[in-house]
Motif scaffolding. Structure first.
Motif, PDB file in Angstrom:
ATOM      1  N   ILE A 149       0.808  -1.220   0.000  1.00  0.00           N
ATOM      2  CA  ILE A 149       0.000   0.000   0.000  1.00  0.00           C
ATOM      3  C   ILE A 149       0.843   1.273   0.000  1.00  0.00           C
ATOM      4  O   ILE A 149       0.324   2.376  -0.210  1.00  0.00           O
ATOM      5  CB  ILE A 149      -0.972  -0.010   1.213  1.00  0.00           C
ATOM      6  N   GLU A 150       2.138   1.138   0.170  1.00  0.00           N
ATOM      7  CA  GLU A 150       3.014   2.313   0.207  1.00  0.00           C
ATOM      8  C   GLU A 150       3.054   3.066  -1.123  1.00  0.00           C
ATOM      9  O   GLU A 150       3.369   4.258  -1.165  1.00  0.00           O
ATOM     10  CB  GLU A 150       4.444   1.896   0.581  1.00  0.00           C
ATOM     11  N   SER A 151       2.721   2.373  -2.211  1.00  0.00           N
ATOM     12  CA  SER A 151       2.800   2.991  -3.532  1.00  0.00           C
ATOM     13  C   SER A 151       1.667   2.498  -4.416  1.00  0.00           C
ATOM     14  O   SER A 151       1.269   1.332  -4.319  1.00  0.00           O
ATOM     15  CB  SER A 151       4.152   2.655  -4.189  1.00  0.00           C
ATOM     16  N   TYR A 237      -3.762   1.971   9.457  1.00  0.00           N
ATOM     17  CA  TYR A 237      -2.551   2.334   8.718  1.00  0.00           C
ATOM     18  C   TYR A 237      -2.537   3.841   8.439  1.00  0.00           C
ATOM     19  O   TYR A 237      -1.496   4.503   8.551  1.00  0.00           O
ATOM     20  CB  TYR A 237      -2.490   1.549   7.412  1.00  0.00           C
ATOM     21  N   HIS A 238      -3.702   4.378   8.101  1.00  0.00           N
ATOM     22  CA  HIS A 238      -3.792   5.801   7.781  1.00  0.00           C
ATOM     23  C   HIS A 238      -3.440   6.675   8.990  1.00  0.00           C
ATOM     24  O   HIS A 238      -2.827   7.737   8.841  1.00  0.00           O
ATOM     25  CB  HIS A 238      -5.208   6.121   7.290  1.00  0.00           C
ATOM     26  N   ARG A 239      -3.816   6.218  10.179  1.00  0.00           N
ATOM     27  CA  ARG A 239      -3.487   7.009  11.370  1.00  0.00           C
ATOM     28  C   ARG A 239      -1.975   7.159  11.539  1.00  0.00           C
ATOM     29  O   ARG A 239      -1.499   8.202  11.983  1.00  0.00           O
ATOM     30  CB  ARG A 239      -4.104   6.371  12.617  1.00  0.00           C
ATOM     31  N   GLU A 243      -0.192   9.981   4.684  1.00  0.00           N
ATOM     32  CA  GLU A 243       0.101  10.207   3.273  1.00  0.00           C
ATOM     33  C   GLU A 243      -0.492   9.120   2.369  1.00  0.00           C
ATOM     34  O   GLU A 243      -0.538   9.285   1.141  1.00  0.00           O
ATOM     35  CB  GLU A 243       1.616  10.278   3.044  1.00  0.00           C
ATOM     36  N   VAL A 244      -0.995   8.025   2.967  1.00  0.00           N
ATOM     37  CA  VAL A 244      -1.553   6.939   2.162  1.00  0.00           C
ATOM     38  C   VAL A 244      -2.798   7.376   1.392  1.00  0.00           C
ATOM     39  O   VAL A 244      -3.215   6.722   0.434  1.00  0.00           O
ATOM     40  CB  VAL A 244      -1.877   5.713   3.055  1.00  0.00           C
ATOM     41  N   LEU A 248      -4.581   5.770  -2.034  1.00  0.00           N
ATOM     42  CA  LEU A 248      -5.961   5.293  -2.052  1.00  0.00           C
ATOM     43  C   LEU A 248      -6.815   5.985  -3.110  1.00  0.00           C
ATOM     44  O   LEU A 248      -7.803   5.413  -3.586  1.00  0.00           O
ATOM     45  CB  LEU A 248      -6.593   5.482  -0.676  1.00  0.00           C
ATOM     46  N   ARG A 249      -6.450   7.182  -3.504  1.00  0.00           N
ATOM     47  CA  ARG A 249      -7.224   7.894  -4.525  1.00  0.00           C
ATOM     48  C   ARG A 249      -7.298   7.113  -5.833  1.00  0.00           C
ATOM     49  O   ARG A 249      -8.274   7.230  -6.582  1.00  0.00           O
ATOM     50  CB  ARG A 249      -6.616   9.268  -4.800  1.00  0.00           C
TER      51      ARG A 249
END
Length: 326
Positions: A149-151, A237-239, A243-244, A248-249
């Motif tokens: 999910i980092e990229s 993870y978002h907390r 920047e994730v 996600l967009r």
């Protein structure tokens, strides 16, 4: 508004009425959203899927069920099931059938073929189910949904979408009558509904689709809504990694639905502990083409009357595809 006795530490209806759910907005797409997905689609269509069919594993409801394997992007070999009419009957319709985030251990007691004379492929996307296991990819939804999910280029959800495209290619190779534009229908529930919404705008082989309680709709809103499903892992993870949101967009099912022009039936729930209803309705609200909505009292939840509602969904699906056979 749906209301059930439950022990969740949050309201699975999130306090929204049907009218409010029908007004849930669609997040704006990144400027290169279409370019990103078209490039991934082109890469998936270039894959030589080399499908192989195993012996008959079951025969019921007028179809024979075989094991099947095929190659997807990155050279990953995946498995699943192929359903074809028994007794060599001609094939008139084809379906790709996605699965939920519990994976798929077997094709299930009911193969949801909406039309007679149909063939279908039921793939296990990478990391999920008995025939989708891949070294290094978690097979538990709470971990799978965070893999890469980092990229946007490494997020496993993008490759899972490609697994559906490659499954469609494999089906067309195995059943040549189904090759070409407008020959397929798509069915997907929960995880499979979200993947389907991401896959459908770019693939001309699909003529109609049905998405049940689809996930990944309106990520900005989902990040504010507690749940008992994979979305809670993303919230956690978002907390730690705000920047994730930029990644996600590119994986927002509602954003993608805004580009789906083929007829689509969405079954969305008013009450759902695993997939927040506002996200489900965001997918329906965004659809750009002909659309139908079936409102379910609840999703991912056992309640009195569930069997009748499932039967109603099956009937609605049959009527929907019967009006516009894939």
């Amino acid at each position: 508004m749906a209301s059930y006795v439950h022990d969740f530490p949050f309201d699975p209806a999130h306090g929204r009425s049907l009218d409010e759910l029908k007004a849930v907005p669609v997040p704006p797409a990144p400027d290169d959203f279409a370019d990103f997905w078209r490039a991934r689609y082109d890469a998936a269509r270039a894959v030589a899927t080399d499908p192989e069919v195993g012996p008959v594993e079951d025969e019921r409801d007028g179809v024979r069920v075989h094991g099947v394997t095929y190659t997807s992007v990155g050279g990953v070999r995946l498995g699943g099931w192929l359903a074809v009419p028994a007794e060599g009957a001609p094939v008139r319709h084809g379906f790709v059938i996605g699965h939920g985030y519990g994976g798929r251990q077997e094709p299930g007691p009911d193969i949801p073929l909406p039309l007679p004379s149909s063939a279908a492929i039921l793939p296990c996307v990478r990391g999920m189910g008995a025939r989708g296991l891949v070294p290094g990819i978690p097979d538990v939804s709470a971990e799978h949904v965070l893999h890469g999910i980092e990229s946007r280029d490494t997020y496993v959800i993008g490759d899972c979408v490609a697994d559906l495209w490659c499954a469609a290619s494999a089906l067309g190779e195995l059943v040549p009558e189904l090759a070409g534009a407008g020959r397929l229908g798509y069915l997907g529930e929960s995880f499979g509904g979200g993947l389907g919404a991401l896959a459908l705008p770019w693939d001309e082989r699909f003529a109609a689709a049905q998405l049940t309680v689809p996930t990944f709709g309106n990520h900005p809103l989902r990040l504010t809504l507690p749940c008992a499903g994979s979305g809670e892992s993303v919230r956690g993870y978002h907390r730690a990694h705000p920047e994730v949101v930029e990644v996600l967009r590119y994986f927002d099912a509602a954003t993608a639905a805004g580009l789906i022009e083929l007829p689509t039936l969405v079954a969305a729930a008013l009450f759902d502990p695993s997939v927040p209803p506002p996200g489900q309705f965001a997918v329906y609200n965004a659809l750009a083409g002909e659309r139908e909505l079936l409102v379910l009292p609840a999703g991912h939840f056992a309640y009195e009357g569930l069997e009748q509602d499932v039967a109603g969904l099956v009937a609605a699906r049959r009527a929907f595809f019967g009006k516009r056979p894939a």
